[in-house]
Design a protein around this motif. Structure first.
Motif, PDB file in Angstrom:
ATOM      1  N   MET A 167       0.835  -1.202   0.000  1.00  0.00           N
ATOM      2  CA  MET A 167       0.000   0.000   0.000  1.00  0.00           C
ATOM      3  C   MET A 167       0.866   1.247   0.000  1.00  0.00           C
ATOM      4  O   MET A 167       1.954   1.253   0.560  1.00  0.00           O
ATOM      5  CB  MET A 167      -0.888   0.050   1.248  1.00  0.00           C
ATOM      6  N   LYS A 207      -8.100   5.542   3.731  1.00  0.00           N
ATOM      7  CA  LYS A 207      -9.322   4.958   3.174  1.00  0.00           C
ATOM      8  C   LYS A 207      -9.620   3.585   3.788  1.00  0.00           C
ATOM      9  O   LYS A 207     -10.757   3.275   4.123  1.00  0.00           O
ATOM     10  CB  LYS A 207      -9.188   4.829   1.660  1.00  0.00           C
ATOM     11  N   CYS A 208      -8.592   2.773   3.945  1.00  0.00           N
ATOM     12  CA  CYS A 208      -8.780   1.406   4.449  1.00  0.00           C
ATOM     13  C   CYS A 208      -8.587   1.285   5.954  1.00  0.00           C
ATOM     14  O   CYS A 208      -9.186   0.419   6.590  1.00  0.00           O
ATOM     15  CB  CYS A 208      -7.801   0.470   3.751  1.00  0.00           C
ATOM     16  N   ASP A 236      -0.807   7.209   0.881  1.00  0.00           N
ATOM     17  CA  ASP A 236      -2.016   7.974   0.557  1.00  0.00           C
ATOM     18  C   ASP A 236      -3.273   7.096   0.483  1.00  0.00           C
ATOM     19  O   ASP A 236      -4.385   7.597   0.452  1.00  0.00           O
ATOM     20  CB  ASP A 236      -1.842   8.784  -0.725  1.00  0.00           C
ATOM     21  N   GLU A 237      -3.114   5.781   0.486  1.00  0.00           N
ATOM     22  CA  GLU A 237      -4.254   4.855   0.476  1.00  0.00           C
ATOM     23  C   GLU A 237      -4.681   4.437   1.880  1.00  0.00           C
ATOM     24  O   GLU A 237      -5.773   3.925   2.065  1.00  0.00           O
ATOM     25  CB  GLU A 237      -3.891   3.572  -0.277  1.00  0.00           C
TER      26      GLU A 237
END
Length: 85
Positions: A29, A36-37, A32-33
């Motif tokens: 990952m 979200k998760c 910046d992701e």
């Protein structure tokens, strides 16, 4: 003798739950992701390599900077792992 091919129709929900509780996937990952998760995760240095373990249905299980940890957690939860590239 001709045989007809049996066709099974799965809903998106049914498809998403195949392997649930049995299979997990691991993927690298970007920072910046993460939000979200893993919304509870602190700010992370963008230079750190991150690895995430997700349930077959996409449920986040673990975020770590150590790829091996994802395999250990999967084994602990008795999940078969696959990697996504």
């Amino acid at each position: 003798m001709l045989m007809k091919e049996a066709t099974s129709h799965l809903t998106k929900s049914e498809l998403a739950h195949i392997g649930n509780g049995e299979v997990a996937y691991i993927r690298k990952m970007r920072t910046d992701e993460v939000a979200k998760c893993f919304p509870e995760a602190p700010d992370i240095d963008p230079n750190v390599d991150l690895w995430a373990l997700f349930g077959a249905d996409g449920t986040p299980i673990l975020l770590t900077d150590n790829r091996s940890s994802t395999f250990f957690k999967a084994a602990e939860d008795e999940l078969k792992t696959v990697s996504l590239h």
